[in-house]
Design a protein around this motif. Structure first.
Motif, PDB file in Angstrom:
ATOM      1  N   ILE A 166       1.836  11.047  -4.240  1.00 20.73           N
ATOM      2  CA  ILE A 166       0.750  11.223  -5.220  1.00 20.73           C
ATOM      3  C   ILE A 166      -0.379  12.027  -4.593  1.00 20.73           C
ATOM      4  O   ILE A 166      -0.882  12.998  -5.170  1.00 20.73           O
ATOM      5  CB  ILE A 166       0.211   9.850  -5.690  1.00 20.73           C
ATOM      6  CG1 ILE A 166       1.315   9.061  -6.373  1.00 20.73           C
ATOM      7  CG2 ILE A 166      -0.964  10.040  -6.632  1.00 20.73           C
ATOM      8  CD1 ILE A 166       0.876   7.690  -6.848  1.00 20.73           C
ATOM      9  N   ILE A 167      -0.765  11.624  -3.389  1.00 18.28           N
ATOM     10  CA  ILE A 167      -1.874  12.308  -2.716  1.00 18.28           C
ATOM     11  C   ILE A 167      -1.519  13.782  -2.502  1.00 18.28           C
ATOM     12  O   ILE A 167      -2.313  14.681  -2.791  1.00 18.28           O
ATOM     13  CB  ILE A 167      -2.169  11.610  -1.368  1.00 18.28           C
ATOM     14  CG1 ILE A 167      -2.683  10.198  -1.632  1.00 18.28           C
ATOM     15  CG2 ILE A 167      -3.180  12.411  -0.558  1.00 18.28           C
ATOM     16  CD1 ILE A 167      -2.786   9.341  -0.395  1.00 18.28           C
ATOM     17  N   LEU A 168      -0.292  14.022  -2.007  1.00 20.98           N
ATOM     18  CA  LEU A 168       0.123  15.400  -1.749  1.00 20.98           C
ATOM     19  C   LEU A 168       0.139  16.213  -3.041  1.00 20.98           C
ATOM     20  O   LEU A 168      -0.311  17.360  -3.072  1.00 20.98           O
ATOM     21  CB  LEU A 168       1.520  15.422  -1.117  1.00 20.98           C
ATOM     22  CG  LEU A 168       1.594  15.015   0.348  1.00 20.98           C
ATOM     23  CD1 LEU A 168       3.043  14.886   0.794  1.00 20.98           C
ATOM     24  CD2 LEU A 168       0.869  16.035   1.227  1.00 20.98           C
ATOM     25  N   TRP A 169       0.630  15.600  -4.107  1.00 23.75           N
ATOM     26  CA  TRP A 169       0.732  16.320  -5.376  1.00 23.75           C
ATOM     27  C   TRP A 169      -0.649  16.787  -5.846  1.00 23.75           C
ATOM     28  O   TRP A 169      -0.832  17.948  -6.222  1.00 23.75           O
ATOM     29  CB  TRP A 169       1.398  15.432  -6.434  1.00 23.75           C
ATOM     30  CG  TRP A 169       1.608  16.131  -7.740  1.00 23.75           C
ATOM     31  CD1 TRP A 169       0.927  15.954  -8.901  1.00 23.75           C
ATOM     32  CD2 TRP A 169       2.574  17.157  -8.007  1.00 23.75           C
ATOM     33  NE1 TRP A 169       1.395  16.785  -9.878  1.00 23.75           N
ATOM     34  CE2 TRP A 169       2.413  17.542  -9.358  1.00 23.75           C
ATOM     35  CE3 TRP A 169       3.552  17.802  -7.238  1.00 23.75           C
ATOM     36  CZ2 TRP A 169       3.192  18.522  -9.958  1.00 23.75           C
ATOM     37  CZ3 TRP A 169       4.341  18.781  -7.838  1.00 23.75           C
ATOM     38  CH2 TRP A 169       4.159  19.124  -9.175  1.00 23.75           C
ATOM     39  N   ILE A 170      -1.597  15.874  -5.801  1.00 26.83           N
ATOM     40  CA  ILE A 170      -2.943  16.250  -6.254  1.00 26.83           C
ATOM     41  C   ILE A 170      -3.552  17.271  -5.295  1.00 26.83           C
ATOM     42  O   ILE A 170      -4.213  18.231  -5.716  1.00 26.83           O
ATOM     43  CB  ILE A 170      -3.841  15.002  -6.389  1.00 26.83           C
ATOM     44  CG1 ILE A 170      -3.204  14.024  -7.379  1.00 26.83           C
ATOM     45  CG2 ILE A 170      -5.228  15.388  -6.873  1.00 26.83           C
ATOM     46  CD1 ILE A 170      -3.938  12.723  -7.542  1.00 26.83           C
ATOM     47  N   ALA A 171      -3.291  17.091  -3.996  1.00 26.91           N
ATOM     48  CA  ALA A 171      -3.807  18.054  -3.021  1.00 26.91           C
ATOM     49  C   ALA A 171      -3.220  19.439  -3.299  1.00 26.91           C
ATOM     50  O   ALA A 171      -3.934  20.453  -3.250  1.00 26.91           O
ATOM     51  CB  ALA A 171      -3.463  17.602  -1.610  1.00 26.91           C
ATOM     52  N   ILE A 172      -1.924  19.490  -3.609  1.00 30.80           N
ATOM     53  CA  ILE A 172      -1.287  20.779  -3.929  1.00 30.80           C
ATOM     54  C   ILE A 172      -1.993  21.407  -5.126  1.00 30.80           C
ATOM     55  O   ILE A 172      -2.370  22.581  -5.104  1.00 30.80           O
ATOM     56  CB  ILE A 172       0.215  20.586  -4.242  1.00 30.80           C
ATOM     57  CG1 ILE A 172       0.981  20.192  -2.982  1.00 30.80           C
ATOM     58  CG2 ILE A 172       0.809  21.864  -4.838  1.00 30.80           C
ATOM     59  CD1 ILE A 172       2.409  19.731  -3.229  1.00 30.80           C
ATOM     60  N   LEU A 173      -2.213  20.597  -6.182  1.00 28.97           N
ATOM     61  CA  LEU A 173      -2.848  21.128  -7.395  1.00 28.97           C
ATOM     62  C   LEU A 173      -4.226  21.704  -7.086  1.00 28.97           C
ATOM     63  O   LEU A 173      -4.548  22.834  -7.471  1.00 28.97           O
ATOM     64  CB  LEU A 173      -2.966  20.032  -8.457  1.00 28.97           C
ATOM     65  CG  LEU A 173      -1.658  19.547  -9.092  1.00 28.97           C
ATOM     66  CD1 LEU A 173      -1.943  18.484 -10.132  1.00 28.97           C
ATOM     67  CD2 LEU A 173      -0.894  20.711  -9.707  1.00 28.97           C
ATOM     68  N   PHE A 174      -5.050  20.926  -6.379  1.00 31.97           N
ATOM     69  CA  PHE A 174      -6.415  21.380  -6.083  1.00 31.97           C
ATOM     70  C   PHE A 174      -6.411  22.651  -5.227  1.00 31.97           C
ATOM     71  O   PHE A 174      -7.147  23.598  -5.497  1.00 31.97           O
ATOM     72  CB  PHE A 174      -7.212  20.274  -5.393  1.00 31.97           C
ATOM     73  CG  PHE A 174      -7.759  19.236  -6.355  1.00 31.97           C
ATOM     74  CD1 PHE A 174      -7.999  19.549  -7.685  1.00 31.97           C
ATOM     75  CD2 PHE A 174      -8.054  17.941  -5.924  1.00 31.97           C
ATOM     76  CE1 PHE A 174      -8.501  18.610  -8.574  1.00 31.97           C
ATOM     77  CE2 PHE A 174      -8.567  16.992  -6.804  1.00 31.97           C
ATOM     78  CZ  PHE A 174      -8.779  17.331  -8.130  1.00 31.97           C
ATOM     79  N   HIS A 175      -5.563  22.672  -4.195  1.00 28.25           N
ATOM     80  CA  HIS A 175      -5.555  23.843  -3.313  1.00 28.25           C
ATOM     81  C   HIS A 175      -4.977  25.062  -4.024  1.00 28.25           C
ATOM     82  O   HIS A 175      -5.468  26.174  -3.838  1.00 28.25           O
ATOM     83  CB  HIS A 175      -4.781  23.535  -2.033  1.00 28.25           C
ATOM     84  CG  HIS A 175      -5.532  22.647  -1.100  1.00 28.25           C
ATOM     85  ND1 HIS A 175      -5.415  21.274  -1.136  1.00 28.25           N
ATOM     86  CD2 HIS A 175      -6.434  22.921  -0.128  1.00 28.25           C
ATOM     87  CE1 HIS A 175      -6.221  20.740  -0.223  1.00 28.25           C
ATOM     88  NE2 HIS A 175      -6.856  21.720   0.415  1.00 28.25           N
ATOM     89  N   ALA A 176      -3.960  24.847  -4.854  1.00 28.02           N
ATOM     90  CA  ALA A 176      -3.387  25.975  -5.592  1.00 28.02           C
ATOM     91  C   ALA A 176      -4.415  26.534  -6.571  1.00 28.02           C
ATOM     92  O   ALA A 176      -4.496  27.743  -6.789  1.00 28.02           O
ATOM     93  CB  ALA A 176      -2.135  25.529  -6.330  1.00 28.02           C
ATOM     94  N   LYS A 177      -5.238  25.627  -7.128  1.00 31.63           N
ATOM     95  CA  LYS A 177      -6.268  26.085  -8.064  1.00 31.63           C
ATOM     96  C   LYS A 177      -7.330  26.883  -7.318  1.00 31.63           C
ATOM     97  O   LYS A 177      -7.738  27.963  -7.775  1.00 31.63           O
ATOM     98  CB  LYS A 177      -6.894  24.868  -8.765  1.00 31.63           C
ATOM     99  CG  LYS A 177      -7.970  25.203  -9.764  1.00 31.63           C
ATOM    100  CD  LYS A 177      -7.369  25.833 -11.016  1.00 31.63           C
ATOM    101  CE  LYS A 177      -8.414  26.275 -12.014  1.00 31.63           C
ATOM    102  NZ  LYS A 177      -9.364  27.267 -11.501  1.00 31.63           N
ATOM    103  N   ILE A 178      -7.780  26.368  -6.163  1.00 31.87           N
ATOM    104  CA  ILE A 178      -8.810  27.061  -5.383  1.00 31.87           C
ATOM    105  C   ILE A 178      -8.273  28.395  -4.887  1.00 31.87           C
ATOM    106  O   ILE A 178      -8.976  29.401  -4.910  1.00 31.87           O
ATOM    107  CB  ILE A 178      -9.245  26.178  -4.188  1.00 31.87           C
ATOM    108  CG1 ILE A 178     -10.009  24.963  -4.704  1.00 31.87           C
ATOM    109  CG2 ILE A 178     -10.117  26.960  -3.217  1.00 31.87           C
ATOM    110  CD1 ILE A 178     -10.145  23.856  -3.689  1.00 31.87           C
TER     111      ILE A 178
END
Lengths: 374, 640
Positions: free
Chosen positions: B555-567
């Motif tokens: 879960i943590i990795l998934w959200i981290a991926i989303l945030f970093h991909a967005k940035i």
């Protein structure tokens, strides 16, 4: 300072290393590894999956396709994060949350590094009123040799045997004895020769060993092997050893009696534990354990203190921690308590990392919520 | 040999000293073995009788319900509450023989036992009884197989056998009060010596046991007299004494433990075991008498006496337990209320109504409709909250410790979050979040409650209110956050398609999306780390890559991926919304998908059903995102 940062920022290597694409790729790889490593545990067991997916630099899929292991991915992420502290991060008050989060993550890498290389796990099984200052490894083995003495103290020399290979020679220098590995099996079954014409020395009458596949749970593996004893370059004995034996095999070298034993690796503890009493209780009318605890006495250089060890309440002593792991009942009602012994100098590091990163997350999302309202 | 047995028997009696009983004898009691009982109409007074079951003291009503669910998969029998079925089984087992309460899911089992398969998959004790030996053999064979290797049929056989055993135990737990051929006395001399009526020929264990003193005197000469010289009186005396002895051994340790021992040692015993234990205690004799009277009242349809005796028995038990469980009576009463209001069930219905009304609101957008929605949602929420609080009080521990409770708690937090979002946004977004999460998760949780008692005791490692209260609550709150983000992600995608020009609406939804993702990330992160710290406290390792830990990390990795991909501008706002929608899958995996892993294909009933449904859901979820995302992008380009 800012001049230095500017020049570093322009550095093409740092620019490349700090790419957010690397971050995202690494995070995705880590995601895949975590998922894959979880599913693989059903078949391979926890230990094998850990080794293959998480503790390795890379592993081969289907025998030929290399895939990065979590160890490699985490190193790349660490480098990427370090490069970003130079290149990307904006050191402003509004970014304080982000900075704290990533600083916290840096400390995780440090904590993981220390734990990965430092931690030592073993256990101590004690009967009530028994003492010990030696804990036993769960799945590491050693080849131990000692000389028979009349005192109740003895000096034991041992080599880690997990990576033994045939024809390797191990010198037990103080005794002037060399042991050569003829064969070594990480997991074996042992057989006794019924007819009595024994080819090898063995205290339990074991005369043949058969290698079997390693178990899912590494603590279930029992090692075995064939060893030759050399003295002054001359072969004297051939000894067969099996990890399931409870005694060493004796042999004579120049009128002195020695013992050789293949056993789970032992660790000497800097203190002695005496189990005064073990208590357990179940939920009434069921077999569900409710509570179990060991009253122990810790002795360090003559200084004694009493400690109560129970679930979620370990005994901490220097870098050691002793946990109430399990218990068993002997045939005549003796109570045995098993304490897990973990030596980990970095045990507090993840606590610190957690705290820092969590604070960072809270600060960052508070900032965002606050900003939005303004 | 015989003599030795006899002497032992006598010794046992001296030990039990049963003759000190002074139970009243009712004539009506003797003759009912063949007749059909009249039975009292209302057994509600039994509901609050406490029983120790699975380590917890609970009301008999809960026990009856769980037992019936365990046997038949249903909580009611013939449209009546479980307590009616249970009282029939324990008080009048003969008449319960034909009740079809044994669920056999797999028709193959019925066939293999030589029984014609029933359409409703439920069988009666009388149908199964002739096959009991066969079943025992099959079950013993199945028990020898490693639990992980057992297949559906084998597990079902074990379950059925164990159910039949429990049923048999229940059916005999009052048998001490029934007349039985083992205690048939035809010899008039013996009857006279024991003070029994002449016309009656069969007696109960209890009646004969009360005459232990007389029997002891009568058996005295038997010790010296050779067996072949015994008279009929002596023969019958010996037979009755042997039966007493056999029965008292046979009926030991039954699981129907409704009487606490008199030693204050937390142990509870069945009425059978209490015969010996209660003997020296006035209160014990009282309780005993009340139980026996209950049986008589049940058979003779004496409603008032029945209620009074049930109350008498309860009072006596509560009074004896005041020292160790001072609030037991209140807790039992609370649990009865908890059972009665069915808070989660009605909350679930209210959430569903909100869900339906929400679409009407979307079309008509009336203010009064908005108020109705708000009121309904709040009512559901209050019921939900009250039920959770009741569970906390009953169990004296934080509300989340098993999978069932996670569903209840996650849906609760989702509804709470929905309400907060609605309070800020005031455009109905919170309604849809609350209604969907509240309904779906409570519905799944409801399936779990069909598996038996959801109020369970904890094994030692979990038995820590501090860690349960911090780690489990924060991780489940994290799940809730990500679930909310998942719903908002869907809403955002749909809004992009339906109203691509409405930038204010899209922005406000996007902000909620980021907020809930951030909230989910923070709480999951906190929960995961607290879990690590707990693991370090109890096993000495912070992280071990075990399935549950990995799930939280995903879960943590998934959200981290989303945030970093967005940035990193790899994905757009639509991409982030799509990613959040898929985040639901990641949460499901971490939350209960992982639990299904170890179960694999070997489980049966609900868990394997859950695995199938989860797979179907996963496919649907991915399809939805694949369809909605390009559509949203296209509409945004055209209109934006």
């Amino acid at each position: 300072m800012s001049q230095l940062r500017k020049s570093l920022k322009a550095n093409p290597i740092i620019k490349f290393l700090a790419s957010i694409k690397i971050t995202v790729v690494c995070l995705i790889l880590l995601f895949i590894l975590t998922l894959w490593g979880t599913i693989a545990q059903v078949e391979a067991g926890l230990y094998e999956a850990q080794q293959r997916f998480f503790y390795s630099w890379y592993f081969l899929v289907l025998g030929y396709l290399p895939f990065p292991g979590a160890r490699l991915v985490l190193w790349v992420l660490f480098i990427n994060l370090t490069a970003n502290t130079i290149k990307r991060f904006v050191y402003k008050m509004s970014q304080i949350g982000i900075l704290i989060i990533h600083f916290g993550l840096m400390t995780y890498f440090f904590a993981a590094f220390v734990t990965f290389h430092e931690v030592q796990e073993s256990y101590l099984m004690l009967k009530e009123n028994q003492s010990s200052n030696v804990s036993v490894s769960y799945h590491e083995w050693e080849l131990a040799l000692w000389k028979k003495t009349k005192e109740d103290k003895r000096e034991v020399l041992a080599f880690d045997s997990n990576h033994f290979k045939a024809l390797e020679m191990y010198p037990f220098l103080p005794f002037n004895i060399d042991v050569q590995v003829k064969s070594y099996y990480p997991n074996a079954q042992a057989y006794v020769n019924q007819e009595g014409n024994n080819e090898y020395l063995n205290a339990s009458g074991i005369q043949s060993l058969q290698a079997i596949a390693k178990d899912k749970e590494p603590e279930k593996n029992i090692a075995g092997g064939l060893f030759e004893i050399f003295h002054k370059g001359k072969k004297l004995h051939t000894i067969m050893l099996y990890g399931g034996e409870i005694q060493g095999t004796s042999f004579i070298v120049e009128r002195d009696e020695y013992f050789l034993m293949l056993r789970r690796k032992k660790y000497e503890l800097p203190f002695t534990i005496h189990l005064n009493k073990f208590d357990m209780s179940v939920h009434p009318g069921t077999e569900i354990p409710r509570h179990f605890q060991s009253f122990v006495e810790v002795e360090h250089q003559g200084l004694k203190r009493e400690v109560l060890i129970y679930m979620n309440e370990p005994l901490r002593y220097k870098s050691f921690a002793l946990y109430q792991a399990s218990y068993s009942l002997g045939q005549n009602g003796d109570k045995y308590s098993t304490l897990a012994v973990v030596k980990n100098r970095g045990h507090l590091l993840p606590y610190i990392s957690s705290l820092i990163t969590f604070l960072g997350l809270v600060i960052h999302f508070m900032f965002m919520a606050f900003k939005r309202k303004r | 040999m015989m003599m030795k047995k006899l002497i032992t028997t006598i010794l046992v009696f001296i030990l039990l000293n049963i003759s000190t009983y002074c139970l009243a004898q009712t004539d009506a009691f003797f003759n009912f073995s063949q007749i059909k009982p009249k039975t009292v109409a209302n057994v509600d007074e039994l509901k609050a009788i406490p029983i120790l079951d699975n380590g917890r003291i609970k009301p008999l009503e809960t026990y009856a319900k769980n037992t019936l669910i365990q046997f038949s998969g249903r909580s009611r029998f013939e449209k009546k509450e479980a307590i009616n079925w249970l009282s029939k089984l324990i008080f009048a087992p003969e008449s319960a023989r034909y009740d079809k309460v044994f669920l056999i899911n797999h028709p193959g089992i019925a066939t293999s036992l030589g029984i014609l398969p029933e359409k409703k998959r439920r069988y009666s004790f009388s149908q199964l009884q002739p096959k009991f030996e066969k079943l025992r053999e099959l079950s013993n064979a199945a028990l020898n197989i490693d639990p992980k290797e057992r297949d559906i049929v084998e597990n079902e056989i074990i379950r059925l056998y164990q159910n039949m055993e429990s049923y048999a135990h229940l059916s005999i737990c009052f048998s001490f009060a029934f007349p039985h051929p083992d205690f048939a006395i035809t010899d008039p001399h013996l009857k006279e010596a024991l003070g029994f009526k002449e016309k009656v020929h069969q007696f109960s264990f209890l009646e004969v046991a009360q005459k232990a003193d007389e029997l002891q005197v009568l058996s005295k000469p038997l010790e010296t007299l050779p067996e072949d010289q015994w008279s009929e009186t002596e023969r019958q005396t010996f037979r009755v004494i042997s039966s007493l002895f056999d029965w008292s051994l046979l009926y030991r340790d039954l699981s129907f433990t409704i009487i606490p021992t008199y030693q204050n040692d937390e142990k509870w015993i069945s009425p059978w075991d209490a015969i010996g234990a209660a003997v020296t205690r006035e209160e014990g004799r009282q309780e005993y008498k009340a139980l026996r009277e209950l049986l008589i009242n049940y058979w003779n349809d004496q409603q008032l006496e029945f209620d009074l005796n049930a109350r008498l028995f309860k009072q006596s038990i509560y009074e004896r337990l005041t020292l160790n469980h001072p609030r037991l009576a209140n807790l039992v009463e609370l649990e009865l209320i908890y059972n009665r209001i069915k808070g989660f069930f009605y909350a679930q219905i209210l959430y569903f109504v909100v869900f339906l009304l929400f679409f009407i609101f979307l079309i008509f957008s009336k203010n009064w409709l908005y108020k109705i929605l708000y009121t309904l949602l709040i009512s559901g929420f209050v019921l939900h909250a009250v039920s959770i609080v009741m569970r906390i009080i009953i169990l004296q521990r934080p509300p989340v410790s098993n999978l069932y409770e996670t569903f209840i708690f996650v849906s609760f937090i989702c509804v709470l979050t929905g309400l907060i979002i609605e309070r800020i946004q005031k455009n109905g977004l919170g309604f849809i979040i609350a209604a969907v999460c509240g309904y779906v998760f409570l519905a799944i949780g409801g399936k779990f409650s069909a598996e038996g008692d959801t109020l369970q005791m904890l094994v030692a490692v979990l038995n820590s209110n501090f860690w349960l209260g911090t780690h489990v609550l924060s991780i489940t709150t994290g799940y809730s956050g990500v679930c909310v983000a998942g719903i908002v992600g869907h809403v955002y995608l749909i809004q992009c398609i339906v109203k691509p020009q409405d930038k204010t609406l899209l922005n406000s939804t996007y902000k909620v999306l980021i907020g809930s993702l951030g909230f989910g990330l923070t709480m999951t992160f906190l929960g995961t780390n607290l879990g690590g710290i707990w693991a370090d406290q109890s096993w000495g390792r912070f992280w071990g890559w075990d399935p549950k830990e990995n799930g939280a990390l995903l879960i943590i990795l998934w959200i981290a991926i989303l945030f970093h991909a967005k940035i990193g501008k790899i994905i757009s706002q639509v991409g982030l919304a799509a990613g959040s929608a898929l985040g639901l899958l990641v949460v499901m995996w971490a939350w209960f998908g992982v639990n299904l892993l170890s179960v694999g294909l070997h489980s049966y009933g609900f868990t394997s059903g859950l695995a199938t449904n989860l797979s179907i859901y996963a496919v649907c979820q991915i399809l939805i995102v694949i369809i909605l995302t390009p559509l949203a992008n296209k509409r945004l380009k055209v209109k934006g």
